[in-house]
Design an enzyme around this catalytic site. Structure first.
Site, PDB file in Angstrom:
ATOM      1  N   LYS A 196      12.843 -25.972   2.743  1.00 55.30           N
ATOM      2  CA  LYS A 196      13.430 -25.405   3.969  1.00 55.30           C
ATOM      3  C   LYS A 196      12.649 -25.833   5.205  1.00 55.30           C
ATOM      4  O   LYS A 196      13.236 -26.186   6.241  1.00 55.30           O
ATOM      5  CB  LYS A 196      13.450 -23.876   3.878  1.00 55.30           C
ATOM      6  CG  LYS A 196      14.461 -23.356   2.864  1.00 55.30           C
ATOM      7  CD  LYS A 196      14.298 -21.870   2.644  1.00 55.30           C
ATOM      8  CE  LYS A 196      15.390 -21.326   1.748  1.00 55.30           C
ATOM      9  NZ  LYS A 196      15.061 -19.999   1.220  1.00 55.30           N
TER      10      LYS A 196
ATOM     11  N   GLY B 286      21.311 -13.944  -0.544  1.00 57.17           N
ATOM     12  CA  GLY B 286      22.438 -13.136  -1.002  1.00 57.17           C
ATOM     13  C   GLY B 286      23.710 -13.950  -0.946  1.00 57.17           C
ATOM     14  O   GLY B 286      23.904 -14.765  -0.036  1.00 57.17           O
TER      15      GLY B 286
ATOM     16  N   THR C 225      26.385 -25.624  -5.226  1.00 62.85           N
ATOM     17  CA  THR C 225      25.521 -25.716  -6.409  1.00 62.85           C
ATOM     18  C   THR C 225      24.095 -25.935  -5.910  1.00 62.85           C
ATOM     19  O   THR C 225      23.849 -26.011  -4.705  1.00 62.85           O
ATOM     20  CB  THR C 225      25.903 -26.930  -7.279  1.00 62.85           C
ATOM     21  OG1 THR C 225      25.474 -28.128  -6.603  1.00 62.85           O
ATOM     22  CG2 THR C 225      27.402 -27.010  -7.518  1.00 62.85           C
TER      23      THR C 225
END
Ligand code: ADP
Ligand code: ASP
Ligand code: MG
Length: 817
Positions: free
Chosen positions: A684, A798, A557
């Site tokens: 990130k 992706g 999630t």
């Protein structure tokens, strides 16, 4: 002569009685058949007596059901021509029993002597019936030859007298004798006594030893001695052979299949014991003898070294501790003397060589008495502080692993305690005698099931390893992961001996759990129809309560609430694999605490897919650092979404359309503002900087944004409504850039811990220039890769590559990479 014993489950059904008749008919020589009461009757007799003693007329119903059981057994199994006579004899016994119970009801008194008399009717009735079922059988009364004498609060067998009486009783030439098990009588008063619950096995062993029988056959309702209690471990399997010592160790420690005192008489006279199933006579069962099968020398074959596992769950631990105990002679003598005098049986002792702590395992029923006795014995030392107050810890279970060949095999204790540690099972005390045939240890009772499972799996089923997964989030990434697991399960089992068991799946509303593994072909339907409403907290509680070994929580999630439960899960020894960046990019202190918990608990906290989807970026950084390299700088394009947007922008595709396309292609975060605001890249970068060894917070990252902040104000709907306002300006700038032969890249930068993100323009020839689609690239500059930084490039977003990255993290927990 051979001795046979049939347990309550064997004599309790028509099919069992029929099998007994056939088993005995096949025997050519002389046999003694010892029988228990019909299954459940002993308990029923005890509770009927207790009910009557409370003047509760409900005892009558229980008495009636006892009568009914025996009447049915006669009707179903006794040959027609013997039924009337048998019925008359059984009714006479039942009437006696009824009168005794009525007496108890009237005077409301139930002495131990009366209890023994009442409970003995079970075996008296069953043996009478069995003797009428077997052709030519003679019924013998065990009370006439099994003689006991009082010993503390028990009755023990007087072997000299009993052996003599047994021999003279069996001196005639009757081919088949039927004997009631369990019951005996006091050698002096002749009063009814018993050999203790489960004592029919003992009756059989006593007779076998006294007459020097060829074999003792114990028939029960399982195939034989199993590697563990089959009611707890459904994967337990049959042990073909055991030594007397192994059998004794196992049954003394809770393996109910044989009553512990049974072993010694057989061992002493070297009479082999066979444990077999009355209902599956074709099964060879377990053979217990003096023979030890030694594993091939030097192979250290743990598989054969451990024969079985047993446990008792009503354990308590008494600890006598005090600095005043060190080196003082006689402390242990006083402990054991005091306990013995009080009739307390000690089943485990553990004392460190420093001598200042002695821990003693006793059963729950003895625990309070034992504490009182020791407190009195050491009252003076406790008063002076030489010895602390006697500590009593209850709600514990004791587990033993047993095998005579353990002594040929180093590493068993290491493997045992390593397995327990990795699964978060705390060992409270342990003991191993120098005979090395048994290692016993104490755990909390709530960990018993898990303990037995992990040990059983690691010692007996080690042909394959099991990894139990709890998956949260079944959207694009989670859904894809489940499909990948489903199609790989078979292959992993076959080629890597790894069994992946998905034991829990949840979406944002519901969860399903199944210890045995969820059918992955039907999980959506199961979630919908059988799922229970959930929150991350209820998921956490359920996982900890299920307490399954080798378990991994997988978060697919992007939810902050789900990230909040990692800490608790890691503390409960559940590994966490997550595609969710929230936790690793949260406050540094929290990130560091999670990593630390994982380390101290011996589990993993893995988040490779937080950066660059399935690209091996975090693992590479860690590999470099572990080998002594230092990460000096990072330069990267880390947003698949932004790269995709800048790549598709054209005269035909305006900025707002490009954003919508990134969302449709499944690259964007569930909320695309997280991408456009640079937040996703900041997260990130922070994670990479931290993994590179720098203590960085999100607020430390300098953000050079390319869209005005006003776009992000309001709801997602407001955002989608406002984005087209940016189209014209982007198109204008795009034309200028195209004319100059340059491209936009949203770049993340780290130089010695200083971080920034922002839009840059790059020219042809720059490593970032040809970065197609949603790809990511990272240049890692280190002490070793300085002039030419290490490059990692590929799909950066992706569902399937991200799912594959999560899968790879899961594999690394199973040590498959
Ligand atoms: P019986 O009435 O035949 O004496 P018990 O109930 O006393 O039977 O003993 C057999 C039971 O022991 C089995 O049904 C099984 O549930 C239990 N048991 C516990 N541990 C073991 C073990 N290691 N192997 C086999 N059975 C076990
Ligand atoms: N019937 C007794 C009991 O249930 C003895 C036995 O079954 O071995 O304990
Ligand atoms: Mg039994």
């Amino acid at each position: 002569m051979k001795v046979f014993k049939f347990g309550g489950t064997s004599v309790g059904s028509a099919a069992g009685l029929q099998n007994i008749r056939e088993i005995i008919a096949r025997e050519p020589g002389r046999v003694a058949v010892v029988v228990s009461a019909l299954g459940g009757v002993t308990d029923l007799l005890l509770s009927t007596g207790a009910t009557a003693a409370q003047a509760d007329p409900a005892y009558c119903d229980r008495y009636e059901s006892i009568c009914r059981r025996h009447r049915e057994a006669i009707a179903e199994s006794v040959p027609a021509h013997l039924q009337e006579e048998t019925r008359a004899q059984v009714e006479a016994l039942l009437e006696e029993l009824g009168n005794i119970l009525r007496g108890v009801f009237l005077i409301q008194d139930l002495s131990p002597k009366t209890t023994n008399t009442i409970v003995g009717y079970g075996e008296r009735l069953s043996s009478l019936i069995v003797s009428r079922i077997i052709d030519g059988a003679v019924l013998r009364d065990a009370r006439a030859f099994i003689k006991t004498e009082p010993y503390f609060n028990k009755h023990i067998v007087d072997f000299a007298l009993t052996n003599e009486l047994v021999r003279s009783t069996f001196a005639d030439d009757a081919r088949v004798s039927v004997v009631p098990g369990f019951i005996s009588s006091d050698k002096t008063t002749g009063e009814a006594t018993t050999l203790g619950r489960g004592g029919s096995d003992y009756t059989a062993a006593i007779i076998a030893a006294a007459v020097g029988a060829e074999a003792l056959n114990i028939y029960t309702d399982v195939d034989g001695f199993m590697t563990a209690d089959p009611r707890v471990i459904d994967k337990a399997y049959l042990i073909e052979s055991l030594t007397f010592v192994e059998a004794m160790e196992l049954c003394n420690f809770g393996a109910k299949v044989i009553y512990p005192p049974t072993i010694f008489p057989a061992y002493n006279r070297n009479i082999p014991i066979y444990i077999r199933n009355t209902y599956r006579t074709e099964c060879p069962g377990t053979y217990i003898s003096r023979e030890v099968t030694v594993p091939v020398a030097g192979r250290g074959d743990m598989h054969k070294a451990i024969k079985g596992i047993s446990s008792i769950n009503d354990s308590c631990l008494l600890t006598i501790r005090g600095l005043g105990m060190c080196g003082v002679i006689g402390v242990n003598y006083r402990i054991f003397k005091a306990l013995a005098k009080a009739g307390v049986s000690v089943f485990m002792v553990s004392q460190a060589s420093s001598e200042n702590t002695t821990s003693i395992g006793v059963r729950r029923d003895d625990a309070e008495r034992a504490r009182e006795v020791l407190s009195t014995e050491f009252a003076q030392e406790i008063a002076t502080g030489e010895i602390d107050e006697i500590m009593l810890e209850c709600d514990l279970a004791t587990v033993a692993i047993v095998g005579e060949n353990m002594r040929h095999c180093p590493g068993i204790a290491g493997k045992l305690f390593g397995t327990l540690g990795r699964n978060g099972i705390n060992v409270i005390a342990c003991a191993q005698g120098a005979s090395e045939t048994n290692i016993s240890f104490v755990v909390k009772v709530e960990s018993l099931r898990k303990t037995l499972n992990v040990i059983h799996d690691s010692f007996f089923l080690s042909e394959y390893q099991v990894l139990n997964l709890f998956l949260t989030g079944v959207g694009l990434v989670g859904g894809s992961l489940i499909e990948q697991i489903r199609s790989q399960q078979e292959v992993l089992l076959r080629t890597n001996a790894l069994k992946i068991n998905v034991v829990g799946i949840s979406n944002s509303r519901r969860s399903i759990f199944d210890r045995d593994g969820i059918d992955l072909a039907r999980y959506r339907e199961l979630l919908e129809n059988e799922g229970v409403p959930t929150t991350p907290q209820t998921i956490r509680d359920r996982i900890t309560e299920m307490n399954i070994f080798n378990s991994v929580f997988v978060d697919c999630t992007a939810s902050p609430a789900v990230a909040e439960i990692y800490g608790d899960l890691l503390s409960h020894n559940v590994s966490v694999v997550t595609a969710n960046k929230i936790a690793a990019s949260s406050a540094y202190e929290h990130y560091a605490a999670l990593k630390n918990t994982a380390r101290t608990r011996g589990v993993k906290f893995l988040f490779e897919t937080n950066v660059g989807a399935g690209l091996p970026i975090i693992n590479t950084i860690n590999d470099l650092r572990h080998s002594g390299d230092t990460i000096l700088g990072l330069r990267a394009v880390l947003s698949g979404t932004l790269n995709y947007i800048f790549n598709v922008l054209s005269e035909e595709i305006p900025f707002s359309r490009a954003v919508a396309m990134a969302k449709e292609a499944g690259y964007a975060e569930p909320d695309p503002r997280i991408d456009l605001s640079g937040t996703d890249v900041v997260r990130k970068l922070v994670i990479l900087a931290r993994e590179s060894g720098y203590e960085v917070e999100q607020a430390d990252v300098v953000k050079n944004l390319f869209v005005p902040n006003s776009i992000f104000e309001g709801s997602t709907e407001d955002f989608w409504a406002k984005v087209p306002q940016l189209d014209a300006e982007f198109e204008r700038q795009r034309r200028v850039l195209a004319a100059e032969g340059k491209r936009w890249r949203f770049v993340a930068l780290m130089e010695n811990g200083r971080c920034s993100v922002g839009l840059e323009t790059v020219e042809a020839g720059h490593p970032f220039y040809d970065l197609e689609g949603s790809n990511n690239i990272i240049l890692i500059r280190t002490t070793r890769y300085d002039e030419y930084p290490l490059q990692i490039k590929g799909y950066g977003a992706g569902a399937s590559v991200t799912a594959a990255g999560v899968f790879a993290d899961i594999m690394s927990i199973a040590n498959i990479r």
